[in-house]
Design a protein around this motif. Structure first.
Motif, short mmCIF file in Angstrom:
data_model
loop_
_atom_site.label_atom_id
_atom_site.label_comp_id
_atom_site.label_asym_id
_atom_site.label_seq_id
_atom_site.Cartn_x
_atom_site.Cartn_y
_atom_site.Cartn_z
N THR A 103 -0.98 6.64 4.10
CA THR A 103 -1.45 7.10 2.79
C THR A 103 -0.53 8.18 2.23
O THR A 103 -0.31 8.26 1.02
N LYS B 165 2.33 5.53 -5.37
CA LYS B 165 1.32 4.48 -5.41
C LYS B 165 -0.07 5.07 -5.65
O LYS B 165 -0.95 4.40 -6.17
N TYR C 278 0.82 -1.21 0.00
CA TYR C 278 0.00 0.00 0.00
C TYR C 278 0.86 1.26 0.00
O TYR C 278 0.57 2.22 -0.73
N ALA D 267 2.21 6.44 0.62
CA ALA D 267 1.76 5.89 -0.66
C ALA D 267 1.79 6.97 -1.74
O ALA D 267 2.18 6.71 -2.89
#
Length: 475
Positions: free
Chosen positions: A127, A135, A83, A130
């Motif tokens: 996040t 990502k 992730y 990421a």
């Protein structure tokens, strides 16, 4: 905290409280050889062995004495196939808060003994990593938080679509078209002997018009997406006993507000959240608006006007059984400019249906009998510009809308620089010298940057910090 901090981080990734399963997530490190050796120290100490990446390993999670803290599943994801784009270890245990805290503390103790700077993750840090590791782009990262906080099925579907990259794909397509337009302008500047023929032969203004049309369509979808995410604040206003509280109860399908024949029963705001066609609404019932000597009622009326000032839509409720035209005219005159107002005429069950068709800003109902409520729901959405069709739904934030509007303004200015403002090149247009073409190119560049800021290509670090700090811890 530096945005490019590569220290490994840990957090409980599941929501606070008790549950059947709880997840502790650790992220950090990237090995050049593609292995997950950067987390080997932790995996072996707490699991007793190094599971193969992307294979579930069931076993005991061990304390410092080698005794089980719990039994569960360990999942190791080797960079960049995770992730965050880093090595990620997830420990799936039973979902007791005390147990999860024990697992986090055990991991921190292991790291301390190994001399590894493992620390607790900040809100949204997984996040954010990421995003920094490519990502997700920024719009997709924000969609993660929107999906978690979605209050309706439509909002969840919109957030999932944005997370899947639909919003970003539209932005990238517009940026690509603007890049091509800029190349045409640069070619014209580099070959001045061609003058404007090169731009005309390439239909530059036609291309610009198509970009403007696509941007307008995306802006309309984004406005709808913002409503899905943020919802509408709808305030019920009117004289006492017009039926505001009865209307709130009818829309909510429950006895939310007290209803009595006594005028002035509602002394303070009463709020209820509900959804109409997937759009979340906060319906606010307010104290009846009138002159009063009652100090408590006067405070309630002041709060009513404060709620009206913050409304996305006002439902001005009228009582068809009384002659309160003058009082309602005074109230209507005080409504803030720019806030849509829908007149709702209540108690048609007692006064009878109107003999003349209602105005565009009026609807006739009976809150007590439920008459006209379906029409009212549709008119509420129409009053704030919610489209009937919801295909291609996305979620959007206020910063996305601001960026789209800014891009649209730059495109309008770009057109004005080569057409004289009337949209037709050569008709009352200024001479198309290098200066005007430079201005045209600059406005295209600014529009491109405004669009790219949505996906994070041009985004300041302080904005990133603000965005991710609003995430929950563990995500």
């Amino acid at each position: 905290m530096p945005l490019h901090d590569d220290d490994p981080v840990i957090a409980v990734a599941t929501a606070p409280g008790q549950g059947g399963i709880g997840v502790v997530r650790i992220s950090g490190g990237r090995d050049a050889d593609g292995s997950a050796a950067a987390l080997d120290w932790l995996v072996r100490a707490i699991v007793g062995r190094a599971p193969a990446p992307r294979h579930a390993h069931y076993g005991a999670f061990l304390d410092a004495a080698g005794q089980p803290i719990d039994r569960g599943i360990a999942l190791l994801f080797a960079a960049p196939h995770s992730y965050t784009g880093e090595h990620v270890l997830e420990l799936q245990a039973h979902g007791g808060p005390v147990l999860l805290r024990m697992l986090v503390a055990r991991c921190l103790d292991i790291a301390r003994a190994a001399g590894v700077p493992l620390r607790l993750a900040e809100p949204g840090e997984f996040t954010r990593r990421a995003f920094l590791n490519d990502k997700l782009d920024l719009a997709q990262a924000e969609a993660v938080a929107d999906l978690i906080s979605a209050q309706t099925e439509a909002a969840a579907r919109g957030a999932a679509a944005s997370l899947d990259g639909r919003f970003s794909a539209d932005i990238h397509a517009l940026v690509e078209r603007l890049t091509n337009l800029r190349l045409l302008v640069e070619a014209t500047l580099d070959f001045p002997e061609e003058e404007i023929d090169f731009l005309q032969a390439s239909d530059a203004l036609g291309q610009l018009a198509r970009v403007e049309a696509e941007l307008d369509a995306l802006l309309a979808r984004a406005r709808h997406g913002a409503l899905l995410r943020d919802g509408l604040r709808v305030v019920l206003a009117g004289v006492p006993n017009a039926g505001k509280s009865s209307l709130l109860n009818a829309l909510a399908g429950a006895e939310v507000a007290i209803v009595t024949p006594v005028a002035g029963t509602t002394r303070d705001r009463v709020e209820q959240t509900l959804a109409i066609d997937g759009i979340p609404l906060v319906i606010v019932d307010t104290a009846g608006l009138r002159a009063t000597e009652d100090a408590v009622e006067a405070i309630g009326i002041e709060r009513s006007w404060a709620a009206i000032e913050r409304a996305d839509l006002v439902l001005h409720v009228h009582d068809l059984t009384t002659a309160d035209v003058a009082e309602n005219a005074v109230i209507a005159a005080r409504f803030p400019a720019g806030v849509p107002v829908l007149r709702v005429f209540n108690k048609v069950d007692l006064a009878g249906a109107p003999t003349e068709p209602g105005a565009a800003d009026a609807v006739f109902i009976s809150a007590r009998q439920g008459l006209g409520l379906d029409e009212l729901r549709a008119r509420v959405l129409a009053a704030v510009g919610v489209p009937q069709a919801q295909e291609g739904t996305i979620t959007a934030r206020s910063r996305h809308l601001e960026a789209l509007r800014a891009a649209r303004e730059h495109l309008a200015q770009a057109r004005a620089n080569v057409t004289g403002g009337d949209g037709v090149a050569g008709s009352h247009a200024p001479p198309l010298d290098d200066a005007h073409l430079d201005l045209f190119a600059e406005e295209l560049r600014l529009a491109q940057e405004a669009l790219a800021s949505i996906t994070g290509a041009f985004t300041a670090d302080d904005l990133l910090g603000k965005i991710f700090s609003a995430f929950c811890i563990g995500k």
